[in-house]
Motif scaffolding. Structure first.
Motif, mmCIF file in Angstrom:
data_model
loop_
_atom_site.group_PDB
_atom_site.id
_atom_site.type_symbol
_atom_site.label_atom_id
_atom_site.label_comp_id
_atom_site.label_asym_id
_atom_site.label_seq_id
_atom_site.Cartn_x
_atom_site.Cartn_y
_atom_site.Cartn_z
ATOM 1 N N ARG A 268 0.858 -1.199 0.000
ATOM 2 C CA ARG A 268 0.000 0.000 0.000
ATOM 3 C C ARG A 268 0.885 1.236 0.000
ATOM 4 N NH1 ARG A 268 -2.325 -2.972 5.067
ATOM 5 N NH2 ARG A 268 -2.303 -4.946 3.955
ATOM 6 N N ASP A 424 -8.958 1.255 3.591
ATOM 7 C CA ASP A 424 -8.228 0.355 4.495
ATOM 8 C C ASP A 424 -8.874 -1.022 4.532
ATOM 9 O OD1 ASP A 424 -5.993 1.718 5.409
ATOM 10 O OD2 ASP A 424 -7.183 2.908 6.819
ATOM 11 N N GLN A 428 -7.512 -4.952 3.203
ATOM 12 C CA GLN A 428 -7.450 -6.200 3.965
ATOM 13 C C GLN A 428 -7.815 -7.399 3.106
ATOM 14 O OE1 GLN A 428 -9.941 -5.844 7.410
ATOM 15 N NE2 GLN A 428 -8.900 -3.952 8.035
ATOM 16 N N GLY A 446 -3.556 2.271 6.625
ATOM 17 C CA GLY A 446 -2.805 1.071 6.274
ATOM 18 C C GLY A 446 -1.623 1.290 5.353
ATOM 19 N N ASP A 448 1.823 1.485 3.875
ATOM 20 C CA ASP A 448 3.055 0.955 4.447
ATOM 21 C C ASP A 448 4.302 1.285 3.629
ATOM 22 O OD1 ASP A 448 2.435 -0.710 2.374
ATOM 23 O OD2 ASP A 448 2.038 -2.482 3.599
#
Lengths: 470, 493
Positions: A268, A424, A428, A446, A448
């Protein structure tokens, strides 16, 4: 001698719904307003009304430009397609023409152009500008006039941090020179000269002591994400895409200078950079929109670019939204058409929607609270709702890769937070994310990884970010 | 080289003229498969060449550009267009021998010299594509028998071809295979694949023939599309100035009025355009157009006859051989008309005002569209072909007038169209002299509805509406327009 402005008992209804009910407002000299509040409460209409009935300049939340023939039939990828015919004016010609028309002197704004980083843009054609640069041009033209009353609808849309600072300083400067300001925004970083706050509550104008007291849209009720979005997209390659030493040149001008960037499935990413740093151009290489991507070292979804794939094969795997796409979107598409076109990656046009697809459209409209608008023209909705519809369009086919270029432009804080929570949640379920946003406060939690561009080069790359919101 | 059409027996002439079939989308189910992995070389990189090439490449096909050596050495615009978009570019000698499909997108007039240069270099069994059949049909160019000859002709300017493709749509397209050159019977699969590659299959495809395309294309461009728009514009402007209307206003009303009024054709055909008028104005426009049709019918027929017999192309090619003497003279004359030299005034004209104050133009358009269509159909051309070459293209040409008047129109269209346009214009103006004497500013320059109470004889109106809606151009138009859904909003200037 400055005079007060009085508005007396205005009424407005839209589509059978009453918006203003006997709305009255007195604006005294030396008052500089933020007009905030809920979306759909009639802020934009009030700004336009004021501008039409008083000696004021109104800067819309939407910019427009035309080609040399006065035509506006552009498409959003046109920036990237090169041909020798000159279709639009250069920025310099546009400003010169404007100065002539309005009796202004271009030398007066030389230092503002500099502050906005606009000097190097002067010889670019209007079609080549990014959305943030268009916004700046629109602001420059409006502020240059130094009107007695200046009304700006969503002044900060698409501006990077530096430009936002420059704008606020310029507005403060104008305020001291006797220009009265009305900013229609829910943004918190407003100029120091702002000293009055108002919103429209139940059809009436209500003044507040502080900006915090202005009502924001309620935090939306959490709904369950539709089941079809929980399906993890199938991928059989390690990398979503790989760009190696990518250069993009327009004639002598190099806009991307040796970009290396690899994104693995499931990562992400946040993509940042100032207005005009090359973000949209970079994204156009990934979503198949840039003609120069042929012949470059680009691998998309495990396949070398230009090895027989069509742009529709590429787009099928990407959920995309950008300010440009919004700007050029089909004026005649209804909200329903807008979502449906996401299955075909077309701009408001589609072939034949299947039963299962119709069900998905319904579920997603319900999820984003768009069902009641489904037959309305997209462009007739408040900007925030338009954005939501385009966001829904981008995820309707549950794509493995989401490319969200400033998706929260035009959304207020709560809407943006809600949307980012949805992003977000989607992540997942195995989606890879590329997200462009200027403000840390408006990002999905989220994220990263981060890549930052400056002047067409990679300035920094960060991996394994713990908390991007810090 | 002999005129190909004239070498055919009458039965074969009628057979080829009569090919016009609106294709079912299922016919395109194979997508671009027939051209996948094949080497496509485009000759010419102007607006059509570049934009079609961009679309074909974006559809997953292998596209390069062959340019003349001088164009490459001098880095001309065609070279820049191709290289700026990262295309492979080379000379004829370098690229043509490798090509499975050579697409000729150079201007009409260069076809003979381009084909003569390209053909000897083409490999055995390759395919050659045209976007216009003049070279084959009128000039009688003979292509090597091993080569397959096809035509793919998008019915829109190159920039639209690209814009609509990227929106996920396309533009209406005409495709054909030359019956003399289809030795391997791969013509149709390749023409269809090429059409899919440009996005045309999404907007309606007409299966045609080289003959039908040429004979209808020439007729359309000479009469309604360019000829009558030119005559109508000049006569309207001169009339307004004669009657004391401000020249700036007159210039703007004509320049943009043609475009705004014909835009309405895109959505609702001739009756849609006429419906934009008030009832009394519609009755007036109808009556004027009936009269215009009677006056101009013999001229339309003469043009069609000269096109069919080859007389038109013969005289035009004589002018080519004479260094374009006539063409250049007539072009200069058009540049000198008062309409051309009077800039549009800085006045705001609302969209509806263009209809209300310019009833005469609606009359011209209705008369011209219907006459061109009727004359073509009487000559053996199928209604579908006739529709594209009359009604469909009228707003596209009108758009060029809105940009920079007749000079621009004549610059954008082919030299062939321009030549025919002047022929028509010169014959049509004297023909309309008496008609124009009766015309006053109520139908050109001022609002026709002013001082009228808006009532009309109901039965008369019903009859007029019926006549407009049931004309064959409307019946076939409704069917074809349904296939081209994504229409843009009517523009106001």
């Amino acid at each position: 001698m400055p005079k007060s402005i009085h508005i007396d008992r205005l009424n407005l209804a839209y589509a059978g719904k009453s918006i203003w009910k006997d709305l009255s407002w007195t604006i005294y000299p030396n008052e500089h307003y933020v007009l905030g509040g809920k979306s759909g409460s009639g802020k934009t209409s009030l700004g336009k009304y004021l501008a039409a009935h008083h000696d004021a300049v109104y800067i819309a939340n939407w910019y427009q430009f035309t080609n040399l023939e006065g035509d506006r039939n552009f498409y959003y990828q046109q920036r990237y397609n090169r041909h020798q015919g000159k279709d639009t004016l250069t920025v310099r010609a546009e400003l010169t023409h404007y100065a002539q028309k309005e009796g202004l002197d271009i030398r007066d704004i030389q230092h503002k152009l500099q502050a906005f980083g606009y000097e190097e843009m002067l010889d670019s054609q209007l079609i080549e500008l990014s959305s943030g640069e268009h916004k700046k041009l629109q602001l420059i033209k409006g502020l240059w006039l130094k009107p007695t009353l200046l009304i700006i609808d969503e002044p900060y849309t698409g501006l990077d941090k530096q430009s936002r600072k420059v704008l606020n300083e310029w507005l403060d400067e104008l305020a001291t020179e006797g220009v009265q300001l009305i900013l229609i925004t829910n943004d918190e970083q407003v100029p120091n000269s702002i000293n009055s706050y108002a919103h429209i509550v139940e059809g009436k104008l209500v003044r507040e002591e502080t900006q915090d007291a202005l009502i924001q849209d309620a935090v939306r009720q959490q709904k369950n994400i539709p089941e079809f979005l929980k399906v993890i997209p199938h991928t059989d390659h390690e990398y979503m895409f790989q760009l190696k030493d990518v250069h993009i040149k327009y004639g002598e001008k190099e806009v991307l200078k040796g970009i290396d960037w690899e994104v693995k499935v499931g990562e992400r990413w946040l993509l940042q950079g100032a207005n005009g740093s090359g973000k949209s151009t970079l994204l156009s290489l990934i979503n198949g929109d840039h003609p120069q991507s042929y012949g470059l070292d680009i691998t998309l979804f495990g396949k070398k670019r230009g090895s027989g794939e069509s742009i529709w094969d590429i787009k099928e795997k990407i959920g995309m939204i950008s300010p440009e796409m919004h700007w050029y979107f089909d004026q005649q598409a209804t909200v329903w058409h807008t979502l449906a076109s996401g299955f075909y990656d077309s701009i408001g046009w589609f072939i034949d929607v299947k039963f299962q697809e119709k069900k998905q459209i319904e579920e997603l409209m319900n999820f984003f609270d768009l069902t009641e608008y489904k037959d309305q023209l997209l462009h007739s909705l408040p900007l925030g709702k338009q954005r939501l519809a385009l966001l829904a369009r981008s995820i309707i086919k549950n794509p493995p890769l989401l490319v969200l270029d400033e998706p929260c432009q035009g959304l207020d804080y709560n809407q943006a937070r809600y949307f980012n929570d949805v992003v977000d949640e989607l992540c997942q379920y195995g989606k890879t994310l590329i997200y462009v946003g200027h403000y840390e406060s408006q990002l999905p939690k989220g994220i990263d990884h981060k890549i930052e561009l400056a002047h067409g080069q990679v300035k920094a790359i960060e991996h394994n970010i713990e908390n991007v919101l810090k | 080289m002999a005129n190909y059409f004239n070498t055919l027996p009458i039965r074969e002439q009628l057979n080829q003229l009569g090919i016009a079939e609106f294709m079912d989308s299922a016919e395109f189910a194979d997508g671009v498969e027939a051209l996948k992995g094949k080497k496509i070389v485009i000759v010419g990189c102007g607006a059509q060449g570049l934009n079609q090439g961009l679309n074909l490449r974006d559809s997953g096909l292998d596209v390069s550009y062959a340019l003349r050596k001088e164009a490459i050495e001098q880095k001309r615009d065609s070279w820049k267009n191709a290289t700026d978009n990262n295309f492979n570019v080379g000379t004829y000698e370098e690229l043509i021998p490798t090509a499975d499909l050579v697409i000729n997108l150079t201007p009409d007039k260069q076809h003979t010299s381009v084909i003569n240069a390209v053909m000897p270099l083409m490999k055995q069994g390759a395919t050659l594509s045209y976007s216009h059949g003049f070279n084959i049909v009128e000039e009688g160019m003979q292509i090597r028998p091993d080569i397959t000859v096809i035509m793919v002709a998008p019915k829109c300017p190159g920039s639209e071809v690209r814009a609509e493709y990227l929106r996920g749509f396309g533009v209406p397209t005409l495709i054909a295979v030359h019956p003399e050159n289809d030795p391997q019977e791969k013509g149709w699969p390749e023409a269809k694949a090429y059409c899919v590659g440009t996005g045309g299959h999404r907007a309606g495809v007409l299966k045609s023939s080289f003959v039908a395309e040429v004979k209808s294309d020439l007729m359309g461009e000479q009469t309604i599309l360019c000829g009558l728009l030119q005559t109508g514009s000049i006569l309207s402007f001169d009339k307004m100035v004669e009657k004391g209307i401000d020249p700036g206003y007159a210039s703007k009303l004509v320049q943009y009025g043609v475009e705004v009024i014909t835009e309405a054709l895109k959505h609702g055909g001739v009756s849609g355009m006429m419906d934009r008028l008030s009832n009394p104005a519609k009755v007036k426009a109808f009556e004027l157009s009936e009269e215009l049709k009677d006056i101009m019918r013999p001229l339309f027929q003469k043009h069609q006859d000269d096109i069919m017999s080859g007389h038109f192309s013969k005289t035009m090619m004589e002018d080519w051989a004479n260094g374009d003497a006539n063409l250049l003279k007539w072009r200069a004359e058009t540049g000198e008309t008062a309409f051309e030299k009077t800039p549009a005034g800085d006045v705001k004209i609302d969209e509806q005002e263009y209809f209300d104050n310019y009833v005469l133009m609606s009359a011209f358009i209705r008369a011209g569209v219907e006459l061109a269509f009727e004359t073509m159909v009487q000559a053996g051309i199928k209604p579908e072909s006739a529709y594209y070459e009359s009604l469909h293209e009228t707003p596209l040409i009108a758009n060029t007038i809105a940009r920079k008047k007749l000079f621009e129109m004549n610059r954008v269209i082919s030299d062939t169209a321009e030549y025919g346009c002047y022929l028509f214009d010169q014959a049509c103006k004297p023909l309309l002299a008496d008609f124009m004497k009766k015309i006053d500013t109520d139908v050109v320059g001022k609002n026709y509805n002013e001082g009228k109470d808006g009532s009309v004889d109901n039965i008369k109106l019903v009859q007029i509406n019926e006549k407009l809606r049931n004309h064959e151009v409307e019946v076939v138009g409704r069917k074809l327009r349904k296939a081209m859904t994504a229409m843009k909003a009517i523009k106001t200037v």
